[in-house]
Design a protein around this motif. Structure first.
Motif, PDB file in Angstrom:
ATOM      1  N   ASN A   1      10.541  -0.304   9.611  1.00  0.00           N
ATOM      2  CA  ASN A   1      10.148   0.983   8.853  1.00  0.00           C
ATOM      3  C   ASN A   1       8.441   0.351   8.637  1.00  0.00           C
ATOM      4  N   LEU A   2       7.666   0.237   8.923  1.00  0.00           N
ATOM      5  CA  LEU A   2       5.919  -0.406   9.105  1.00  0.00           C
ATOM      6  C   LEU A   2       5.761  -0.042   7.217  1.00  0.00           C
ATOM      7  N   GLY A   3       5.581   1.470   6.660  1.00  0.00           N
ATOM      8  CA  GLY A   3       5.643   1.749   5.366  1.00  0.00           C
ATOM      9  C   GLY A   3       6.654   0.443   4.316  1.00  0.00           C
ATOM     10  N   GLY A   4       7.895   0.483   4.418  1.00  0.00           N
ATOM     11  CA  GLY A   4       8.610  -0.539   4.001  1.00  0.00           C
ATOM     12  C   GLY A   4       8.437  -1.547   4.095  1.00  0.00           C
ATOM     13  N   VAL A   5       7.790  -2.644   5.372  1.00  0.00           N
ATOM     14  CA  VAL A   5       7.347  -3.576   5.482  1.00  0.00           C
ATOM     15  C   VAL A   5       6.063  -3.718   4.851  1.00  0.00           C
ATOM     16  N   LEU A   6       4.886  -2.678   4.549  1.00  0.00           N
ATOM     17  CA  LEU A   6       4.020  -3.198   3.719  1.00  0.00           C
ATOM     18  C   LEU A   6       4.458  -3.361   2.214  1.00  0.00           C
ATOM     19  N   ALA A   7       5.586  -2.385   1.466  1.00  0.00           N
ATOM     20  CA  ALA A   7       5.732  -2.068   0.302  1.00  0.00           C
ATOM     21  C   ALA A   7       5.658  -3.524  -0.034  1.00  0.00           C
ATOM     22  N   ARG A   8       7.095  -3.747   0.699  1.00  0.00           N
ATOM     23  CA  ARG A   8       7.546  -5.319   0.203  1.00  0.00           C
ATOM     24  C   ARG A   8       7.001  -7.037   0.617  1.00  0.00           C
ATOM     25  N   ARG A   9       6.597  -6.506   2.291  1.00  0.00           N
ATOM     26  CA  ARG A   9       5.954  -7.814   2.536  1.00  0.00           C
ATOM     27  C   ARG A   9       4.564  -7.755   3.539  1.00  0.00           C
ATOM     28  N   PRO A  10       3.480  -7.744   2.245  1.00  0.00           N
ATOM     29  CA  PRO A  10       1.408  -6.681   2.997  1.00  0.00           C
ATOM     30  C   PRO A  10       1.308  -7.941   3.458  1.00  0.00           C
ATOM     31  N   ASP A  11       1.614  -9.361   3.274  1.00  0.00           N
ATOM     32  CA  ASP A  11       1.282 -10.494   4.065  1.00  0.00           C
ATOM     33  C   ASP A  11       2.010 -10.112   5.968  1.00  0.00           C
ATOM     34  N   LEU A  12       3.056 -10.257   5.848  1.00  0.00           N
ATOM     35  CA  LEU A  12       3.959 -10.124   7.657  1.00  0.00           C
ATOM     36  C   LEU A  12       3.014  -8.835   7.773  1.00  0.00           C
ATOM     37  N   LEU A  13       2.939  -7.836   7.222  1.00  0.00           N
ATOM     38  CA  LEU A  13       2.436  -6.188   8.027  1.00  0.00           C
ATOM     39  C   LEU A  13       1.349  -6.560   8.530  1.00  0.00           C
TER      40      LEU A  13
END
Ligand SMILES: NC(=O)c1ccc[n+]([C@@H]2O[C@H](COP(=O)([O-])OP(=O)(O)OC[C@H]3O[C@@H](n4cnc5c(N)ncnc54)[C@H](OP(=O)(O)O)[C@@H]3O)[C@@H](O)[C@H]2O)c1
Length: 325
Positions: free
Chosen positions: A264-276
């Motif tokens: 989930n793009l938004g979920g990844v951004l919330a927890r791992r912004p570097d990865l997104l």
């Protein structure tokens, strides 16, 4: 400024073009003068009230344009710079939008030649395709891949990216023979309708099953692919276009030796912004260098409601991008 807006949830008819105040960037945020804005399936889901959003709301979570202003603490960007961005709080179908600095990428270096029309159309789905296949599916060369909803905007990218990552077999499934043929004509080895999968999958995979099933659809197709995974295969859930889930016992994962994964793009951004950020940059690079061709239709302000109708009517095949200026 001009924006597409809705003051109540409902069908595409709730969308209107309205004058709204210019938004201001806060700490860590960037104001962007939008030239092009993607119309995304997530816009449809929020507009019809599947997920809560404060009203009135402006849809749009992917844009290209130029930096109009910087909030406190933002460095490394300058006013006037061309950028592509994911404004994850929506608001992109407007003349100006606010995006976080993490999801604002300058159209420079390897991205310098990227057409803003393509950049806006690719941002969300290209990042998702990279995160899904590399991150969640852990795709390996030689894998046999099945993509549900293969003729949609994301589905077309997933097939092409799976091939670029070395998949040996890329099968796309869709709701009608026409949509299945569209997938086959756009790079899939085979295009099948959902109901054919159980019968044809063993023959296509030497009786082994698929190593990866990518599922943004849910509903009946999610039922129909039960049992079609290879041993240690990965079923990757990345959406629920049909708005219906299934029930799965955790013990089944053990009995059948498979992995249930998600992205989930938004979920990844919330927890791992570097990865997104890395996934977004990789997806944009692949579009810029031609590895990921994109099927884009440019629309005007009066075309947004019709684009929503086609997206939720399963009539879209590719990406609608609003030309803002
Ligand atoms: N996880 C993430 O971060 C992420 C990011 C981007 C997109 N997504 C999800 O990926 C999906 C596809 O997005 P997209 O941009 O490719 O949209 P799209 O072009 O409209 O594609 C939607 C796809 O879903 C299928 N579908 C099945 N049941 C549907 C229904 N009841 N209504 C509408 N479509 C239905 C359609 O194909 P058939 O008619 O052939 O079944 C179509 O291929 C959406 O569910 C979206 O939410 C997830």
């Amino acid at each position: 400024m001009r924006a597409v807006r809705y003051t109540r949830t409902g069908g595409p008819e709730v969308l209107e073009v309205a004058e709204v105040p210019f938004p201001q960037p806060g700490e860590g945020e960037v104001a962007i003068d939008v030239s092009h804005a993607g119309v995304h399936f997530a816009d449809v889901m929020f507009r019809r009230g599947q997920f809560p959003l404060p009203l009135p709301a402006v849809p749009g979570l992917e844009v290209a344009g130029t930096v109009a202003g910087l909030g406190p603490g933002v460095t490394g960007l300058r006013v006037g710079q061309p950028v592509v961005a994911l404004p994850m709080g929506f608001g992109g179908n407007a003349e100006r939008v606010i995006a976080g600095v993490t999801t604002t990428v300058p159209l420079e270096g390897e991205l310098a030649g990227l057409d803003p029309l393509l950049a806006a159309g690719a941002a969300c789905n290209a990042a998702t395709a990279v995160g899904t296949l590399r991150g969640a599916a852990r795709i390996a060369a030689g894998d046999r891949i099945l993509v549900l909803g293969a003729s949609g905007g994301l589905g077309l990218l997933l097939g092409r990216l799976a091939r670029a990552y070395g998949a040996a077999l890329v099968v796309g499934a869709a709701s009608t023979p026409q949509r299945a043929a569209r997938a086959a004509g756009a790079g899939y080895d085979r295009g099948l309708v959902y109901g054919e999968l159980a019968g044809l999958a063993p023959g296509l995979t030497d009786g082994q099953g698929f190593d990866v099933i990518v599922d943004a659809v849910g509903g009946e197709p999610r039922e129909q692919v039960r049992g079609l995974l290879a041993v240690l295969g990965r079923h990757v859930v990345i959406g629920n276009a049909a708005d219906r889930d299934i029930t799965l016992d955790a013990n089944q994962v053990w009995y059948d030796s498979f992995t249930l994964a998600g992205y989930n793009l938004g979920g990844v951004l919330a927890r791992r912004p570097d990865l997104l950020r890395a996934q977004l940059e990789e997806g944009l690079r692949l579009v810029a260098d031609g590895t990921l061709p994109l099927d884009v239709e440019e629309i005007g302000w009066d075309g947004v409601a019709e684009a929503h109708r086609r997206l939720e009517g399963r009539a879209a095949s590719g990406k609608y991008v609003l030309r803002v200026r």
